[in-house]
Design a protein around this motif. Structure first.
Motif, PDB file in Angstrom:
ATOM      1  N   ARG A  33       0.836  -1.201   0.000  1.00 25.55           N
ATOM      2  CA  ARG A  33       0.000   0.000   0.000  1.00 25.55           C
ATOM      3  C   ARG A  33       0.869   1.248   0.000  1.00 25.55           C
ATOM      4  NH1 ARG A  33      -4.979  -0.171   2.519  1.00 25.55           N
ATOM      5  NH2 ARG A  33      -5.030  -2.165   1.465  1.00 25.55           N
ATOM      6  N   ARG A  57      -7.331  14.685   0.550  1.00 25.28           N
ATOM      7  CA  ARG A  57      -7.794  13.376   1.012  1.00 25.28           C
ATOM      8  C   ARG A  57      -7.477  12.305  -0.036  1.00 25.28           C
ATOM      9  NH1 ARG A  57     -13.956  12.915   2.484  1.00 25.28           N
ATOM     10  NH2 ARG A  57     -13.221  14.524   3.874  1.00 25.28           N
ATOM     11  N   ILE A  58      -7.091  11.141   0.473  1.00 29.04           N
ATOM     12  CA  ILE A  58      -6.929   9.954  -0.361  1.00 29.04           C
ATOM     13  C   ILE A  58      -7.752   8.848   0.280  1.00 29.04           C
ATOM     14  CG2 ILE A  58      -5.348   8.209  -1.268  1.00 29.04           C
ATOM     15  CD1 ILE A  58      -3.119  10.285  -1.160  1.00 29.04           C
ATOM     16  N   GLU A  59      -8.689   8.297  -0.479  1.00 26.47           N
ATOM     17  CA  GLU A  59      -9.516   7.187  -0.007  1.00 26.47           C
ATOM     18  C   GLU A  59      -9.229   5.962  -0.860  1.00 26.47           C
ATOM     19  OE1 GLU A  59     -13.245   9.235  -0.817  1.00 26.47           O
ATOM     20  OE2 GLU A  59     -13.706   9.021   1.317  1.00 26.47           O
ATOM     21  N   ARG A  60      -9.505   4.811  -0.297  1.00 31.42           N
ATOM     22  CA  ARG A  60      -9.373   3.555  -1.037  1.00 31.42           C
ATOM     23  C   ARG A  60     -10.724   2.839  -0.991  1.00 31.42           C
ATOM     24  NH1 ARG A  60      -7.731  -1.836  -0.013  1.00 31.42           N
ATOM     25  NH2 ARG A  60      -6.673  -2.718  -1.809  1.00 31.42           N
ATOM     26  N   PRO A  61     -11.633   3.197  -1.923  1.00 35.24           N
ATOM     27  CA  PRO A  61     -12.977   2.621  -1.881  1.00 35.24           C
ATOM     28  C   PRO A  61     -13.058   1.174  -2.352  1.00 35.24           C
ATOM     29  CG  PRO A  61     -12.803   4.127  -3.721  1.00 35.24           C
ATOM     30  CD  PRO A  61     -11.508   4.210  -2.953  1.00 35.24           C
ATOM     31  N   TYR A  66      -8.227   4.089  -5.913  1.00 34.40           N
ATOM     32  CA  TYR A  66      -8.064   5.190  -4.968  1.00 34.40           C
ATOM     33  C   TYR A  66      -8.865   6.381  -5.472  1.00 34.40           C
ATOM     34  CZ  TYR A  66      -4.180   2.683  -2.814  1.00 34.40           C
ATOM     35  OH  TYR A  66      -3.422   1.756  -2.158  1.00 34.40           O
ATOM     36  N   ARG A  67      -9.403   7.169  -4.543  1.00 36.67           N
ATOM     37  CA  ARG A  67     -10.114   8.401  -4.877  1.00 36.67           C
ATOM     38  C   ARG A  67      -9.345   9.541  -4.218  1.00 36.67           C
ATOM     39  NH1 ARG A  67     -15.192   7.210  -3.229  1.00 36.67           N
ATOM     40  NH2 ARG A  67     -15.503   6.197  -5.228  1.00 36.67           N
ATOM     41  N   ILE A  68      -8.972  10.510  -5.036  1.00 34.93           N
ATOM     42  CA  ILE A  68      -8.160  11.636  -4.581  1.00 34.93           C
ATOM     43  C   ILE A  68      -9.014  12.894  -4.597  1.00 34.93           C
ATOM     44  CG2 ILE A  68      -6.018  12.924  -4.976  1.00 34.93           C
ATOM     45  CD1 ILE A  68      -5.647   9.834  -4.677  1.00 34.93           C
ATOM     46  N   GLN A  69      -8.944  13.676  -3.520  1.00 36.43           N
ATOM     47  CA  GLN A  69      -9.634  14.961  -3.473  1.00 36.43           C
ATOM     48  C   GLN A  69      -8.601  16.042  -3.213  1.00 36.43           C
ATOM     49  OE1 GLN A  69     -12.735  15.331  -0.589  1.00 36.43           O
ATOM     50  NE2 GLN A  69     -13.092  17.480  -1.054  1.00 36.43           N
ATOM     51  N   THR A  74     -11.951  16.138  -7.677  1.00 36.40           N
ATOM     52  CA  THR A  74     -11.866  14.739  -7.266  1.00 36.40           C
ATOM     53  C   THR A  74     -11.547  13.915  -8.503  1.00 36.40           C
ATOM     54  OG1 THR A  74     -13.556  15.096  -5.581  1.00 36.40           O
ATOM     55  CG2 THR A  74     -13.139  12.831  -6.212  1.00 36.40           C
ATOM     56  N   GLU A  76     -10.271   9.603  -9.733  1.00 36.64           N
ATOM     57  CA  GLU A  76      -9.965   8.236  -9.331  1.00 36.64           C
ATOM     58  C   GLU A  76      -8.691   7.762 -10.010  1.00 36.64           C
ATOM     59  OE1 GLU A  76     -13.407   5.779  -9.996  1.00 36.64           O
ATOM     60  OE2 GLU A  76     -14.363   6.548  -8.175  1.00 36.64           O
TER      61      GLU A  76
END
Length: 107
Positions: A33, A57-61, A66-69, A74, A76
């Protein structure tokens, strides 16, 4: 010991060694990761699409997604196995991948 027992023990030992070598081939999830996040943060394409806005923000849906804001934008990013790695036999070491950056959606 009979020859059959020795042969069976030898085959078992080889199978165990092979399984152990394959288990060491991949990085532990924490380190994998980290490599993925570093590839994302190092991406010039990402910076361009986010208009050089700092990442908030970095999310891992999902798996390999990954989704980056960044500010009002935003986007992906997908983690994709390198095709060069798939044509060769499995090699020990970390996963070979590259990132695919989606289009930014900015408000």
């Amino acid at each position: 010991m009979s020859r059959d027992c020795i042969a069976a023990a030898g085959v078992t030992a080889l199978l165990l060694l092979g399984a152990a070598a394959e288990a060491r081939a991949a990085l532990p999830p924490y380190w994998q990761r980290l490599r993925e996040l570093q590839a994302i943060l190092d991406s010039n394409e990402l910076a361009e699409k986010l208009r050089d806005a700092p990442i908030d923000r970095i999310e891992r849906p999902g798996e390999d997604l990954y989704r980056i804001q960044a500010g009002p934008c935003t986007l992906e990013i997908r983690i994709v196995n390198d095709p060069a790695g798939s044509t060769q036999p499995a090699m020990p070491g970390p996963r070979r991948f590259h990132i695919e950056t989606g289009e930014a959606a900015c408000r």
